[in-house]
Enzyme design. Structure first.
Site, PDB file in Angstrom:
ATOM      1  N   ASP A  30       0.873  -1.200  -0.169  1.00  0.00           N
ATOM      2  CA  ASP A  30      -0.019  -0.094   0.037  1.00  0.00           C
ATOM      3  C   ASP A  30       0.720   1.252  -0.107  1.00  0.00           C
ATOM      4  O   ASP A  30       1.829   1.287   0.496  1.00  0.00           O
ATOM      5  CB  ASP A  30      -0.671   0.065   1.386  1.00  0.00           C
ATOM      6  N   GLY A  31       0.407   2.282  -0.609  1.00  0.00           N
ATOM      7  CA  GLY A  31       0.824   3.524  -0.432  1.00  0.00           C
ATOM      8  C   GLY A  31       1.530   3.992  -1.824  1.00  0.00           C
ATOM      9  O   GLY A  31       2.189   4.968  -1.989  1.00  0.00           O
TER      10      GLY A  31
ATOM     11  N   ARG B  46      -0.017   7.590  -2.412  1.00  0.00           N
ATOM     12  CA  ARG B  46       0.633   8.782  -1.843  1.00  0.00           C
ATOM     13  C   ARG B  46       2.068   9.068  -2.248  1.00  0.00           C
ATOM     14  O   ARG B  46       2.699  10.193  -2.200  1.00  0.00           O
ATOM     15  CB  ARG B  46       0.460   8.500  -0.240  1.00  0.00           C
ATOM     16  N   TRP B  47       2.878   8.151  -2.580  1.00  0.00           N
ATOM     17  CA  TRP B  47       4.133   8.107  -3.090  1.00  0.00           C
ATOM     18  C   TRP B  47       4.148   9.054  -4.250  1.00  0.00           C
ATOM     19  O   TRP B  47       5.081   9.860  -4.247  1.00  0.00           O
ATOM     20  CB  TRP B  47       4.498   6.833  -3.500  1.00  0.00           C
TER      21      TRP B  47
ATOM     22  N   SER C 155      -7.303  -5.841  -4.806  1.00  0.00           N
ATOM     23  CA  SER C 155      -8.411  -6.272  -4.058  1.00  0.00           C
ATOM     24  C   SER C 155      -9.718  -6.195  -4.755  1.00  0.00           C
ATOM     25  O   SER C 155     -10.051  -5.420  -5.606  1.00  0.00           O
ATOM     26  CB  SER C 155      -8.537  -5.500  -2.505  1.00  0.00           C
ATOM     27  N   SER C 156     -10.533  -7.075  -4.281  1.00  0.00           N
ATOM     28  CA  SER C 156     -12.145  -7.081  -4.886  1.00  0.00           C
ATOM     29  C   SER C 156     -12.730  -5.687  -4.817  1.00  0.00           C
ATOM     30  O   SER C 156     -13.605  -5.481  -5.509  1.00  0.00           O
ATOM     31  CB  SER C 156     -12.998  -8.092  -4.307  1.00  0.00           C
ATOM     32  N   GLU C 157     -12.427  -4.725  -4.001  1.00  0.00           N
ATOM     33  CA  GLU C 157     -12.851  -3.618  -3.795  1.00  0.00           C
ATOM     34  C   GLU C 157     -12.043  -2.521  -4.763  1.00  0.00           C
ATOM     35  O   GLU C 157     -12.696  -1.513  -4.658  1.00  0.00           O
ATOM     36  CB  GLU C 157     -12.591  -3.023  -2.355  1.00  0.00           C
ATOM     37  N   ASN C 158     -10.859  -2.788  -5.141  1.00  0.00           N
ATOM     38  CA  ASN C 158     -10.268  -1.845  -6.100  1.00  0.00           C
ATOM     39  C   ASN C 158     -11.087  -1.595  -7.191  1.00  0.00           C
ATOM     40  O   ASN C 158     -10.558  -0.671  -7.938  1.00  0.00           O
ATOM     41  CB  ASN C 158      -8.680  -2.260  -6.100  1.00  0.00           C
ATOM     42  N   TRP C 159     -11.857  -2.358  -7.605  1.00  0.00           N
ATOM     43  CA  TRP C 159     -12.742  -2.156  -9.027  1.00  0.00           C
ATOM     44  C   TRP C 159     -13.268  -0.684  -8.860  1.00  0.00           C
ATOM     45  O   TRP C 159     -13.775   0.016  -9.866  1.00  0.00           O
ATOM     46  CB  TRP C 159     -13.499  -3.302  -9.329  1.00  0.00           C
TER      47      TRP C 159
ATOM     48  N   ILE D  19      -6.834  -4.788   7.707  1.00  0.00           N
ATOM     49  CA  ILE D  19      -6.433  -5.831   7.152  1.00  0.00           C
ATOM     50  C   ILE D  19      -7.128  -5.791   5.406  1.00  0.00           C
ATOM     51  O   ILE D  19      -6.846  -6.218   4.484  1.00  0.00           O
ATOM     52  CB  ILE D  19      -7.150  -7.148   7.720  1.00  0.00           C
TER      53      ILE D  19
END
Ligand code: IPE
Ligand code: IPE
Ligand code: MG
Length: 242
Positions: A13-14, A17-18, A58-62, A188
């Protein structure tokens, strides 16, 4: 002192922001993030880590903006095409976990090809979690058991932690010893919910594109100092106080 982990899982993750800190778009962060993976695979091999599991999508990243999702898919596809051969040479077996049906046929093909190319690798396993959700994983395991019951192959009474656990992804690999999350977030995010029941957690503020081998070693040092009790008493025990 704890022996080194056999299985390390990372929530990478990140990237956004990077990139933002450099006045760049999230895409630039994702590109820089991918570049970190090669060295880490090598470092894990040198440190006798048998399995490295990476949370890539992730399944939410859609829910991300379509342009960003498109870029992530392109990166995933080119990563598979480019790195599968290298992994084959290194003897690293690649496995992709998650739903596959929402990926384009092109990406699905690249996954199948990369997995088959690296199938015989005996120097470790790289697991990429893509369109993966821990809740989905548990649901698919429950469905598999329910199907066995419906077919008359399994008694209802036989459903317990062990039988469900056999259907959870990665059950054939060593348990996840260490979960690392970069970027300072301490959650998580629907990653390996079942498999992390007794994992150690390590959070670092380092943003993923800056997570180098030194950062990995810091996580591993911290892990070795942990006292894993699994609900019991530690080795040196607290007998005196019992
Ligand atoms: C992680 O980086 C990569 C993916 C989720 C694919 P982010 O894009 O979530 O980075 P931040 O959290 O916005 O910094
Ligand atoms: C988790 O990161 C998913 C991956 C790293 C692939 P997110 O950035 O999507 O998680 P949240 O939204 O901060 O919980
Ligand atoms: Mg994030």
């Amino acid at each position: 002192m704890q022996a080194g982990p056999r299985h390390v899982a990372i929530i990478m993750d990140g990237n956004g922001r990077w990139a933002a800190r450099r006045g760049l778009s999230p895409s630039a962060g994702h590109k820089a993030g991918v570049e970190r993976i090669r060295d880490l695979i090598e470092a894990c091999k040198e440190r006798q880590i048998e399995v490295l599991t990476l949370f890539a999508f992730s399944s939410e990243n859609w829910q991300r903006p379509p342009k960003e999702v498109e870029l992530l898919m392109t990166l995933f596809h080119s990563y598979l095409r480019r790195e599968a051969r290298r992994m084959q040479e290194q003897g690293v077996q690649l496995r992709v976990i998650g739903r596959r049906d929402r990926f384009s046929p092109r990406v699905q093909r690249a996954i199948v090809e990369a997995e088959s190319l690296t199938r015989d690798g005996e120097n470790g396993t790289l697991v990429i979690a893509a369109d993966y959700g821990g809740q989905w994983d548990i649901a698919q395991a429950a469905r598999a058991l329910a199907e066995e019951v419906a077919r008359g192959e399994r008694a209802l009474d036989s459903i317990d932690e062990a039988s469900l656990g056999e259907h959870i992804l990665l059950s054939d690999l060593p348990a996840v010893d260490l979960v690392i999350r970069s970027s300072g977030e301490q959650r998580i995010s629907n990653f390996i919910l079942w498999q992390a029941a007794y994992s150690e957690f390590y959070f670092t503020d380092t943003l993923w594109p800056d997570f180098d081998v030194e950062a990995l070693d810091l996580a591993l040092d911290t892990f070795r100092q942990r006292d894993r009790r699994y609900g019991g008493r530690s080795e040196d025990g607290l007998e005196a106080q019992a």
